[in-house]
Structures are given as structure tokens and as C-alpha cells.
Scaffold this motif. Structure first.
Motif, PDB file in Angstrom:
ATOM      1  N   PHE A  53      44.530  67.161  34.791  1.00  0.00           N
ATOM      2  CA  PHE A  53      44.216  66.803  36.180  1.00  0.00           C
ATOM      3  C   PHE A  53      43.500  65.460  36.237  1.00  0.00           C
ATOM      4  N   LEU A  54      42.579  65.233  35.316  1.00  0.00           N
ATOM      5  CA  LEU A  54      41.867  63.944  35.291  1.00  0.00           C
ATOM      6  C   LEU A  54      42.827  62.792  34.981  1.00  0.00           C
ATOM      7  N   ALA A  55      43.892  63.082  34.232  1.00  0.00           N
ATOM      8  CA  ALA A  55      44.931  62.063  34.010  1.00  0.00           C
ATOM      9  C   ALA A  55      45.575  61.686  35.342  1.00  0.00           C
ATOM     10  N   ARG A  56      45.860  62.695  36.173  1.00  0.00           N
ATOM     11  CA  ARG A  56      46.475  62.408  37.481  1.00  0.00           C
ATOM     12  C   ARG A  56      45.505  61.666  38.381  1.00  0.00           C
ATOM     13  N   LEU A  57      44.242  62.061  38.350  1.00  0.00           N
ATOM     14  CA  LEU A  57      43.223  61.360  39.141  1.00  0.00           C
ATOM     15  C   LEU A  57      43.140  59.886  38.717  1.00  0.00           C
ATOM     16  N   THR A  58      43.166  59.657  37.410  1.00  0.00           N
ATOM     17  CA  THR A  58      43.029  58.288  36.905  1.00  0.00           C
ATOM     18  C   THR A  58      44.276  57.461  37.227  1.00  0.00           C
ATOM     19  N   ARG A  59      45.461  58.102  37.237  1.00  0.00           N
ATOM     20  CA  ARG A  59      46.679  57.388  37.663  1.00  0.00           C
ATOM     21  C   ARG A  59      46.567  56.956  39.118  1.00  0.00           C
ATOM     22  N   THR A  60      45.952  57.815  39.948  1.00  0.00           N
ATOM     23  CA  THR A  60      45.760  57.454  41.360  1.00  0.00           C
ATOM     24  C   THR A  60      44.774  56.285  41.456  1.00  0.00           C
ATOM     25  N   GLN A  61      43.727  56.319  40.644  1.00  0.00           N
ATOM     26  CA  GLN A  61      42.800  55.172  40.616  1.00  0.00           C
ATOM     27  C   GLN A  61      43.557  53.886  40.272  1.00  0.00           C
ATOM     28  N   HIS A  62      44.458  53.975  39.295  1.00  0.00           N
ATOM     29  CA  HIS A  62      45.245  52.802  38.893  1.00  0.00           C
ATOM     30  C   HIS A  62      46.056  52.284  40.078  1.00  0.00           C
ATOM     31  N   ALA A  63      46.742  53.195  40.778  1.00  0.00           N
ATOM     32  CA  ALA A  63      47.578  52.775  41.914  1.00  0.00           C
ATOM     33  C   ALA A  63      46.724  52.117  42.999  1.00  0.00           C
ATOM     34  N   LEU A  64      45.561  52.680  43.283  1.00  0.00           N
ATOM     35  CA  LEU A  64      44.674  52.109  44.309  1.00  0.00           C
ATOM     36  C   LEU A  64      44.180  50.726  43.897  1.00  0.00           C
ATOM     37  N   LEU A  65      43.886  50.571  42.622  1.00  0.00           N
ATOM     38  CA  LEU A  65      43.384  49.275  42.144  1.00  0.00           C
ATOM     39  C   LEU A  65      44.472  48.193  42.230  1.00  0.00           C
ATOM     40  N   GLN A  66      45.742  48.589  41.960  1.00  0.00           N
ATOM     41  CA  GLN A  66      46.833  47.603  42.007  1.00  0.00           C
ATOM     42  C   GLN A  66      47.064  47.101  43.436  1.00  0.00           C
ATOM     43  N   ASN A  67      46.709  47.926  44.425  1.00  0.00           N
ATOM     44  CA  ASN A  67      46.956  47.558  45.829  1.00  0.00           C
ATOM     45  C   ASN A  67      45.655  47.351  46.589  1.00  0.00           C
ATOM     46  N   HIS A  68      44.637  46.891  45.876  1.00  0.00           N
ATOM     47  CA  HIS A  68      43.321  46.782  46.512  1.00  0.00           C
ATOM     48  C   HIS A  68      43.305  45.640  47.524  1.00  0.00           C
ATOM     49  N   PRO A  69      42.821  45.890  48.751  1.00  0.00           N
ATOM     50  CA  PRO A  69      42.718  44.786  49.716  1.00  0.00           C
ATOM     51  C   PRO A  69      41.547  43.871  49.361  1.00  0.00           C
ATOM     52  N   PRO A  70      41.547  42.661  49.869  1.00  0.00           N
ATOM     53  CA  PRO A  70      40.397  41.770  49.627  1.00  0.00           C
ATOM     54  C   PRO A  70      39.119  42.393  50.193  1.00  0.00           C
ATOM     55  N   ALA A  71      38.000  42.152  49.528  1.00  0.00           N
ATOM     56  CA  ALA A  71      36.697  42.656  50.005  1.00  0.00           C
ATOM     57  C   ALA A  71      35.644  41.610  49.648  1.00  0.00           C
ATOM     58  N   ASP A  72      34.541  41.637  50.378  1.00  0.00           N
ATOM     59  CA  ASP A  72      33.478  40.642  50.149  1.00  0.00           C
ATOM     60  C   ASP A  72      32.957  40.698  48.722  1.00  0.00           C
ATOM     61  N   LEU A  73      32.614  39.503  48.206  1.00  0.00           N
ATOM     62  CA  LEU A  73      31.962  39.378  46.896  1.00  0.00           C
ATOM     63  C   LEU A  73      30.662  38.601  47.098  1.00  0.00           C
ATOM     64  N   PRO A  74      29.730  38.685  46.158  1.00  0.00           N
ATOM     65  CA  PRO A  74      28.507  37.880  46.318  1.00  0.00           C
ATOM     66  C   PRO A  74      28.848  36.388  46.309  1.00  0.00           C
ATOM     67  N   SER A  75      28.121  35.619  47.120  1.00  0.00           N
ATOM     68  CA  SER A  75      28.354  34.172  47.179  1.00  0.00           C
ATOM     69  C   SER A  75      27.949  33.536  45.854  1.00  0.00           C
ATOM     70  N   GLY A  76      28.383  32.295  45.650  1.00  0.00           N
ATOM     71  CA  GLY A  76      28.004  31.553  44.446  1.00  0.00           C
ATOM     72  C   GLY A  76      26.492  31.455  44.310  1.00  0.00           C
ATOM     73  N   THR A  77      25.818  31.243  45.440  1.00  0.00           N
ATOM     74  CA  THR A  77      24.356  31.130  45.430  1.00  0.00           C
ATOM     75  C   THR A  77      23.726  32.455  44.997  1.00  0.00           C
ATOM     76  N   ALA A  78      24.242  33.539  45.569  1.00  0.00           N
ATOM     77  CA  ALA A  78      23.690  34.858  45.223  1.00  0.00           C
ATOM     78  C   ALA A  78      23.922  35.173  43.747  1.00  0.00           C
ATOM     79  N   ARG A  79      25.106  34.768  43.231  1.00  0.00           N
ATOM     80  CA  ARG A  79      25.403  35.028  41.804  1.00  0.00           C
ATOM     81  C   ARG A  79      24.469  34.227  40.910  1.00  0.00           C
ATOM     82  N   ALA A  80      24.271  32.953  41.286  1.00  0.00           N
ATOM     83  CA  ALA A  80      23.391  32.091  40.479  1.00  0.00           C
ATOM     84  C   ALA A  80      21.951  32.622  40.486  1.00  0.00           C
TER      85      ALA A  80
END
Ligand SMILES: [Zn+2]
Ligand SMILES: [Zn+2]
Length: 317
Positions: A53-80
């Protein structure tokens, strides 16, 4: 430290100078390889249905990651700023989450409904009815490893959805070039604890990395050091005798420390390149029991298995 340990540590240190301090997750393969590993470990294992079952769950995680929409990331200033203060760039505890993670959770609930073991079906069916505020509260608990026992059956799915979101962010080019933090035992990307450590194969053979329980980032730590307290002279290893409940022998061992009485498992990719810190961990829970009974406390979670959750009622030992 004995002589062979000292030699190994010296060799690792030497290689560690060349090996990158931090390895971001590989989005094309991290969940796909893990799913394949779960499938292989499920075969003939006493807890095979649960691992499958965890194999199937992880396959679903893979599919979601391949089709991930853009999302906010920390700015360059915040990273620095985070880098200069030795703080994680995407702190699990404090980062303003994009609601996309709740879409991942809904997709996991829907996609796994018909494939789940009987005991988990009501859990999955009930997930869409949980309100946003309550889901965010459960997520806060998972990210702080403060698990609400009243919801323990739901939490591995909340964790799985958060893993997809954090792994997507950690793999973005904007997050490249992270450095190890002053605290060696936490993830330089998100500040979470490691699920296990891995001894690498291939290009960085023999070098030890810790593997993040949330974002799948890996960071280098010299082999002889305890992953919890950093001590070098009181570290030893425990292994399961025999076949270990269907898990492959010699791939997984528990690194225990008699200074802080902590332990973390170590997966030997140098012995089997397909060894996975999450899948091999859940296939060797008998080793946790052995080490717990000897008085050691585990140094990092595997949020796909939360004590008290339905996963604990998996068949077999
Ligand atoms: Zn992380
Ligand atoms: Zn220690």
C-alpha cells in the motif's frame, strides 16, 4: 574509536571534502524509486500488504510531484538572510504554506481509496470532510513532530501531502547551493530531523548523508559522528539477526550512541544501490523494537508510520 573506524572516518572526511555538503532531491526519481523499493520489500514480507500500500501511496506522490503547479519560494534576500544566520531556507516550522498541499491530500485520498487496506478506507473517505483550519492544525503538528493521537490514522496522509509540496520546493533551482547548518542533525533546507542516514554508492561511494524526513534533501555528515550529539567515540551498530522479517540483510543497521542514548538507522546504498531511507526503514521496524528495548531513543521520525495510526495495525510483527 578503533583503528578501522578511524581509517573509515579519515577516508570519508577526505571524500567528504569533495562530495557536496547538500544534495537536493531528484524530483524525477525520488518517489518513483521509493515506490519500486517498497514493492520489492513487500514481496514475502510479514507486513507485505502494508508495504505494498505504501508503494501505491508513494507512486501517487510521484505523480503529484511531476504535475506540481508553481508555488511561492523564499526571495533571494530571504535565502541570503537564512544562509547568513545558519537557518533553514524553507523552515517546516514557520514557512507560510501554499494551500496546494491540501490539494495533494485530496488527490491522495481519492486516488488511494479503492487501493487501501480495509482498515484505512474509512480514514481516506473522511479526509475530504475535514475543514481547512483543522487540516492546517494537523499539518502544524506533523511538521513539529507533535502528533495528535486523536488523529493518528490521518497523519501519515497529511505528512505524505506535505512531503510532495516540500520536495517540490527543495528541488527548485532557486534553492540550490545550500550549506550545512551549525546544528549538524537538522535539514539545511527545511530544518526537519532526518529519517535515516545513507551510505552513498557511485560517485560519492562511502560518504554518509542524512536524509530529510520531509523534503528529501540529503546533507553530508562524517560517518563516525553520532547524528544526534556529534560524539565520535561511543557510536556502535546493531543489526537484525536472520532475514529480519523479509527485509534484506546487511543493508540496514542502527547506529546507536552511548553518549546521548540516541539512534538512527543507516541504509547501505554501497551494498544495494536501491536501498531507500524511507522504505527500508518501514520494512525493518523489528530493528527499532530491538534498539528501543535496549534503551535507545530514535533521533528522527518516519511520518508515514505514526505510532497509534492504522498503519500500526498492519498484519504481521
Ligand atoms: Zn528537509
Ligand atoms: Zn549521541
Amino acid at each position: 574509536m578503533n583503528l578501522p573506524q578511524a581509517a573509515a572516518a579519515g577516508a570519508a572526511l577526505q571524500q567528504g571534502l569533495e562530495a557536496p555538503a547538500v544534495l537536493p532531491p531528484a524530483p524525477a526519481s525520488v518517489f518513483a524509486d521509493r515506490a519500486a523499493r517498497f514493492e520489492r520489500l513487500a514481496d514475502g514480507h510479514a507486513s507485505g500488504d502494508w508495504l505494498a500500500f505504501l508503494a501505491r501511496l508513494t507512486r501517487t506522490q510521484h505523480a503529484l510531484l511531476q504535475n506540481h503547479p508553481p508555488a511561492d519560494l523564499p526571495s533571494g534576500t530571504a535565502r541570503a538572510l537564512a544562509l547568513s544566520h545558519g537557518m533553514p531556507a524553507l523552515p517546516a516550522n514557520g514557512w507560510r504554506r501554499n494551500p496546494v498541499w491540501r490539494r495533494h491530500l485530496a488527490a491522495l485520498a481519492e486516488g488511494l481509496q479503492t487501493q487501501a487496506p480495509e482498515v484505512l478506507r474509512p480514514v481516506l473517505a473522511g479526509l475530504p470532510a475535514i475543514g481547512e483550519a483543522e487540516l492546517e492544525r494537523l499539518a502544524d503538528g506533523v511538521l513539529r513532530t507533535e502528533y495528535d493521537p486523536a488523529h493518528s490514522a490521518r497523519l501519515p496522509f497529511v505528512a505524505a501531502a506535505l512531503q510532495v509540496y516540500w520536495t517540490w520546493m527543495a528541488a527548485q533551482p532557486a534553492l540550490a547551493g545550500l550549506a550545512r547548518l551549525d546544528v549538524p542533525g537538522v535539514c539545511p533546507c527545511c530544518g526537519s530531523l532526518p529519517v535515516a542516514s545513507v551510505i552513498q554508492a557511485g560517485q560519492y561511494a562511502g560518504v554518509r548523508y542524512l536524509h530529510c524526513s520531509l523534503c528529501n534533501t540529503e546533507w553530508n555528515l562524517v560517518r563516525a559522528n553520532c547524528t544526534s550529539c556529534g560524539e565520535t567515540d561511543k557510536v556502535s551498530y546493531r543489526v537484525l539477526e536472520g532475514a529480519g522479517g523479509g527485509a534484506p540483510n546487511g543493508i540496514v543497521r542502527a547506529e546507536v550512541c552511548d553518549h546521548c542514548h540516541g539512534y538512527l538507522k543507516q541504509m547501505r546504498r554501497d551494498k544495494d544501490a536501491s536501498a531507500d531511507p524511507v522504505a527500508d526503514d518501514l520494512a525493518t521496524l523489528a530493528l527499532d523494537i530491538l534498539v528501543d528495548e535496549a534503551g535507545y531513543l530514535r533521533g528522527g521520525p518516519n511520518p508515514l508510520f505514526i505510532p497509534g495510526s492504522a498503519g500500526e495495525h498492519r498484519p504481521g510483527p
